[in-house]
Design an enzyme around this catalytic site. Structure first.
Site, PDB file in Angstrom:
ATOM      1  CB  SER A 263      -0.960   0.001   1.195  1.00 41.61           C
ATOM      2  OG  SER A 263      -0.299  -0.332   2.395  1.00 41.61           O
TER       3      SER A 263
ATOM      4  CG  HIS B  35      -0.841  -5.347   1.892  1.00 43.05           C
ATOM      5  ND1 HIS B  35      -0.208  -5.205   3.088  1.00 43.05           N
ATOM      6  CD2 HIS B  35      -0.822  -4.095   1.322  1.00 43.05           C
ATOM      7  CE1 HIS B  35       0.186  -3.945   3.260  1.00 43.05           C
ATOM      8  NE2 HIS B  35      -0.187  -3.247   2.196  1.00 43.05           N
TER       9      HIS B  35
ATOM     10  CG  HIS C 124       6.070  -9.241   7.743  1.00 41.34           C
ATOM     11  ND1 HIS C 124       7.030  -8.420   7.194  1.00 41.34           N
ATOM     12  CD2 HIS C 124       4.961  -8.477   7.893  1.00 41.34           C
ATOM     13  CE1 HIS C 124       6.513  -7.214   7.042  1.00 41.34           C
ATOM     14  NE2 HIS C 124       5.254  -7.220   7.449  1.00 41.34           N
TER      15      HIS C 124
ATOM     16  NE  ARG D 202       2.574  -4.013  12.283  1.00 38.05           N
ATOM     17  CZ  ARG D 202       2.417  -4.106  10.966  1.00 38.05           C
ATOM     18  NH1 ARG D 202       1.902  -3.090  10.288  1.00 38.05           N
ATOM     19  NH2 ARG D 202       2.773  -5.197  10.318  1.00 38.05           N
TER      20      ARG D 202
ATOM     21  CG  ASP E  30      -3.252  -8.300   8.774  1.00 37.65           C
ATOM     22  OD1 ASP E  30      -3.652  -7.183   9.155  1.00 37.65           O
ATOM     23  OD2 ASP E  30      -2.601  -8.466   7.729  1.00 37.65           O
TER      24      ASP E  30
HETATM   25  N1  NMX Z   1       1.209 -19.915   5.447  1.00 35.16           N
HETATM   26  C1  NMX Z   1       1.665 -20.810   4.558  1.00 35.16           C
HETATM   27  N2  NMX Z   1       2.720 -20.598   3.753  1.00 35.16           N
HETATM   28  C2  NMX Z   1       3.369 -19.438   3.919  1.00 35.16           C
HETATM   29  C3  NMX Z   1       2.985 -18.473   4.859  1.00 35.16           C
HETATM   30  C4  NMX Z   1       1.856 -18.750   5.637  1.00 35.16           C
HETATM   31  N3  NMX Z   1       1.377 -17.869   6.524  1.00 35.16           N
HETATM   32  N4  NMX Z   1       3.832 -17.429   4.780  1.00 35.16           N
HETATM   33  C5  NMX Z   1       4.712 -17.720   3.796  1.00 35.16           C
HETATM   34  N5  NMX Z   1       4.424 -18.935   3.277  1.00 35.16           N
HETATM   35  C6  NMX Z   1       5.063 -19.584   2.143  1.00 35.16           C
HETATM   36  C7  NMX Z   1       4.968 -18.680   0.928  1.00 35.16           C
HETATM   37  O1  NMX Z   1       3.697 -18.791   0.308  1.00 35.16           O
HETATM   38  C8  NMX Z   1       6.101 -19.197   0.101  1.00 35.16           C
HETATM   39  O2  NMX Z   1       5.690 -20.394  -0.502  1.00 35.16           O
HETATM   40  P1  NMX Z   1       6.173 -20.799  -1.988  1.00 35.16           P
HETATM   41  O3  NMX Z   1       7.653 -20.951  -1.901  1.00 35.16           O
HETATM   42  O4  NMX Z   1       5.432 -22.058  -2.283  1.00 35.16           O
HETATM   43  O5  NMX Z   1       5.766 -19.658  -2.859  1.00 35.16           O
HETATM   44  C9  NMX Z   1       7.159 -19.538   1.153  1.00 35.16           C
HETATM   45  O6  NMX Z   1       6.443 -19.709   2.387  1.00 35.16           O
HETATM   46  C10 NMX Z   1       8.208 -18.454   1.342  1.00 35.16           C
HETATM   47  O7  NMX Z   1       7.552 -17.241   1.620  1.00 35.16           O
HETATM   48  P2  NMX Z   1       8.268 -16.137   2.537  1.00 35.16           P
HETATM   49  O8  NMX Z   1       9.512 -15.713   1.823  1.00 35.16           O
HETATM   50  O9  NMX Z   1       8.397 -16.611   3.923  1.00 35.16           O
HETATM   51  O10 NMX Z   1       7.178 -14.976   2.552  1.00 35.16           O
HETATM   52  P3  NMX Z   1       6.908 -13.821   1.463  1.00 35.16           P
HETATM   53  O11 NMX Z   1       7.827 -12.693   1.783  1.00 35.16           O
HETATM   54  O12 NMX Z   1       6.941 -14.329   0.074  1.00 35.16           O
HETATM   55  O13 NMX Z   1       5.402 -13.430   1.784  1.00 35.16           O
HETATM   56  C11 NMX Z   1       3.562 -12.934   3.174  1.00 35.16           C
HETATM   57  C12 NMX Z   1       5.048 -12.710   2.938  1.00 35.16           C
HETATM   58  C13 NMX Z   1       3.087 -12.042   4.305  1.00 35.16           C
HETATM   59  C14 NMX Z   1       2.797 -12.550   1.898  1.00 35.16           C
HETATM   60  C15 NMX Z   1       3.311 -14.421   3.530  1.00 35.16           C
HETATM   61  O14 NMX Z   1       3.957 -14.723   4.738  1.00 35.16           O
HETATM   62  C16 NMX Z   1       1.840 -14.783   3.623  1.00 35.16           C
HETATM   63  O15 NMX Z   1       1.245 -15.097   2.598  1.00 35.16           O
HETATM   64  N6  NMX Z   1       1.232 -14.752   4.859  1.00 35.16           N
HETATM   65  C17 NMX Z   1      -0.174 -14.993   5.022  1.00 35.16           C
HETATM   66  C18 NMX Z   1      -0.976 -13.773   4.607  1.00 35.16           C
HETATM   67  C19 NMX Z   1      -0.808 -12.655   5.595  1.00 35.16           C
HETATM   68  O16 NMX Z   1      -0.882 -12.809   6.795  1.00 35.16           O
HETATM   69  N7  NMX Z   1      -0.592 -11.434   5.053  1.00 35.16           N
HETATM   70  C20 NMX Z   1      -0.543 -10.236   5.874  1.00 35.16           C
HETATM   71  C21 NMX Z   1       0.835  -9.578   5.939  1.00 35.16           C
HETATM   72  C22 NMX Z   1       0.774  -8.352   6.810  1.00 35.16           C
HETATM   73  N8  NMX Z   1      -0.071  -7.304   6.221  1.00 35.16           N
HETATM   74  O17 NMX Z   1      -0.940  -6.793   6.839  1.00 35.16           O
HETATM   75  O18 NMX Z   1       0.152  -6.946   5.040  1.00 35.16           O
HETATM   76  C1  MLT Z   2       2.145  -3.738   6.503  1.00 38.60           C
HETATM   77  O1  MLT Z   2       1.805  -3.226   7.578  1.00 38.60           O
HETATM   78  O2  MLT Z   2       2.199  -3.062   5.454  1.00 38.60           O
HETATM   79  C2  MLT Z   2       2.386  -5.206   6.429  1.00 38.60           C
HETATM   80  O3  MLT Z   2       2.929  -5.711   7.625  1.00 38.60           O
HETATM   81  C3  MLT Z   2       3.101  -5.678   5.208  1.00 38.60           C
HETATM   82  C4  MLT Z   2       4.521  -5.244   5.011  1.00 38.60           C
HETATM   83  O4  MLT Z   2       5.130  -4.546   5.807  1.00 38.60           O
HETATM   84  O5  MLT Z   2       5.068  -5.677   3.968  1.00 38.60           O
END
Ligand code: NMX
Ligand code: MLT
Length: 441
Positions: free
Chosen positions: A240, A270, A318, A327, A375
């Site tokens: 964002s 996100h 994350h 947070r 979240d």
């Molecule tokens: N559950 C299952 N698999 C996960 C999760 C999770 N919570 N988090 C990461 N992975 C997987 C990810 O999909 C990836 O798989 P693949 O290699 O098959 O593509 C692998 O672990 C490596 O990912 P990371 O490097 O650890 O994480 P990345 O930086 O790519 O993504 C998020 C970060 C936040 C997108 C990821 O952790 C996620 O999808 N979390 C769940 C959604 C979430 O809670 N999002 C909110 C973030 C905060 N916000 O408010 O924005």
């Molecule tokens: C945020 O607050 O924007 C989320 O934790 C995602 C991020 O920092 O990448």
């Protein structure tokens, strides 16, 4: 001194630092980019600059150099509350200075004028299908105000001057942060309270006023203050903030820029993850706990079912953080301090997930960070106070995030950051450089 004058002085004093770095040290290398980073979402590449907040992977966020507890402790509090007002926080985010009570009161007074939303926004929102997602409505509401952008008017005035342009951004930014809670409350009332609208209160601070407009109880005023401050900023690289910065770098005005930022926040990886957490938890209770109490074993089973179905565990993981999000902890501590919430069955389930999910994710072996993010904890508080319409949770996030995004683009213009335009390469180029062991420099 009024906020805008203080900011003007700060920006003018700051400019030589950016100019010196670019002119005298512009060739100094601060990072390298690997093929994995180019394909993998530019993770960890140091190529954005902001002084509003900084995210340390171990420690978590600092706003203007202060941790969350330090921020809450330092700022002037809302009357009768242990939490600061959002108005005090806005002053702090913009200037880096802790405002006095008088400076905070001035912002509050200014926002009371700025918060008047043009009636065409209500017409636009009422014309949308009622089952439209609140994030679509919020983004549309923000975009609708674009026609009256002060930055746009300044750009079209024929007197556009790069050095002064930040002032028009500041005007739009201040209007938008003051108005967005009013727009969000309108959407909430339109969708879930049969269009029963409550006018903004002439005296209440932003968090308290939001609670007032959506018909919430007294205690929710602190929830709103805490929520908006905690969600405000997370350095520049999140979707964002980065989107808002990118769009504004084309000199698109703050309304265009933040509407786009909100569209990014609406993604399930996100901000939408906060609604996903609630729906995951509710589905868990319905499917696994119809005739038994939730246990850690049942949660473990449900988490594995989710992972085995190829889905992510919402609220965990994350891109930058490598420990529990502070947070998350701030909101968890709020729950533990609040008698009814501490014993709330949903909070108990969320706490059990916290005990089980990191081990499950570690065993699963994919995520680099098995710990909860913001979240995972925010929805349970809203739910407890009766805000059970979880598709609205990301709109709450969007109200808070507006503060950080608007502070950032005001400084972007103040420091004259150029249009953002990274370079792309082709897959064949990557293959050629991979075979050669690196790109010939
Ligand atoms: N559950 C299952 N698999 C996960 C999760 C999770 N919570 N988090 C990461 N992975 C997987 C990810 O999909 C990836 O798989 P693949 O290699 O098959 O593509 C692998 O672990 C490596 O990912 P990371 O490097 O650890 O994480 P990345 O930086 O790519 O993504 C998020 C970060 C936040 C997108 C990821 O952790 C996620 O999808 N979390 C769940 C959604 C979430 O809670 N999002 C909110 C973030 C905060 N916000 O408010 O924005
Ligand atoms: C945020 O607050 O924007 C989320 O934790 C995602 C991020 O920092 O990448």
């Amino acid at each position: 001194m009024a906020l805008k004058q203080t900011l003007k002085q700060k920006i003018e004093e700051f400019r030589p630092r950016t100019t010196k770095l670019t002119k005298e040290f512009g060739d100094v290398v601060i990072d390298k980019v690997t093929i994995a980073q180019a394909i993998g979402g530019a993770r960890s590449v140091r190529c954005l600059v902001t002084d509003i907040s900084y995210l340390d992977p171990q420690e978590g966020i600092r706003f203007r150099g202060k941790t969350i507890p330090e921020t809450f402790a330092a700022l002037p509090k809302a009357p009768g509350s242990p939490f600061p007002t959002v108005e005090a926080f806005w002053y702090f985010l913009l200037t880096g200075d802790v405002p006095t009570e008088a400076q905070t009161a001035e912002v509050l007074k200014e926002w009371k004028v700025r918060q008047r939303v043009p009636s065409y926004v209500w017409d636009t929102l009422r014309a949308m299908p009622r089952d439209t997602h609140p994030m679509t409505m919020l983004s549309a509401g923000v975009l609708t105000m674009q026609k009256d952008s002060k930055f746009l008017a300044y750009y079209n005035s024929g007197n556009f001057n790069k050095m002064d342009a930040w002032e028009a951004v500041y005007e739009d930014a201040s209007d938008l942060v003051a108005r967005i809670p009013v727009v969000a409350a309108f959407i909430y009332n339109l969708k879930y309270r049969s269009d029963f609208q409550t006018a903004p209160h002439p005296e209440l601070d932003m968090g308290a006023n939001f609670a007032h407009m959506i018909g919430q109880v007294e205690d929710y005023k602190d929830v709103a203050r805490m929520y908006f401050i905690l969600h405000s900023d997370h350095e520049s690289g999140n979707v964002s903030a980065h989107t808002t910065h990118l769009v504004h770098s084309a000199l698109s005005d703050p309304y265009y820029a933040y509407s786009a930022g909100l569209n990014g926040l609406a993604g399930p990886l996100h901000g939408l993850a906060n609604q996903e957490v609630l729906s995951w938890t509710m589905n868990f209770q319905a499917k696994y706990c119809a005739d038994q109490e939730p246990t850690k074993e049942l949660i473990r089973e449900a988490l594995w079912d989710t992972l085995n179905a190829g889905q992510v565990i919402p609220g965990y993981g994350h891109a930058v953080l490598r420990k529990t999000d502070p947070r998350y902890m701030a909101q968890r501590e709020f729950c533990l301090r609040t008698p009814g919430l501490k014993n709330d069955p949903l909070f108990q389930v969320v706490s059990m997930i916290f005990e089980v999910a990191p081990d499950v994710l570690t065993e699963h072996g994919k995520t680099k960070n098995p710990w909860p993010n913001v979240d995972a904890q925010s929805g349970v508080i809203q739910w407890y106070y009766g805000l059970t319409e979880w598709d609205f949770y990301t709109a709450l996030f969007g109200v808070g995030r507006c503060l950080g995004c608007m502070a950032n683009i005001t400084w972007d213009r103040g420091l004259g950051y150029p249009i953002e335009r990274p370079k792309s390469v082709t897959t064949a180029m990557l293959e050629e450089w991979a075979a050669a062991g690196g790109r010939p420099m």
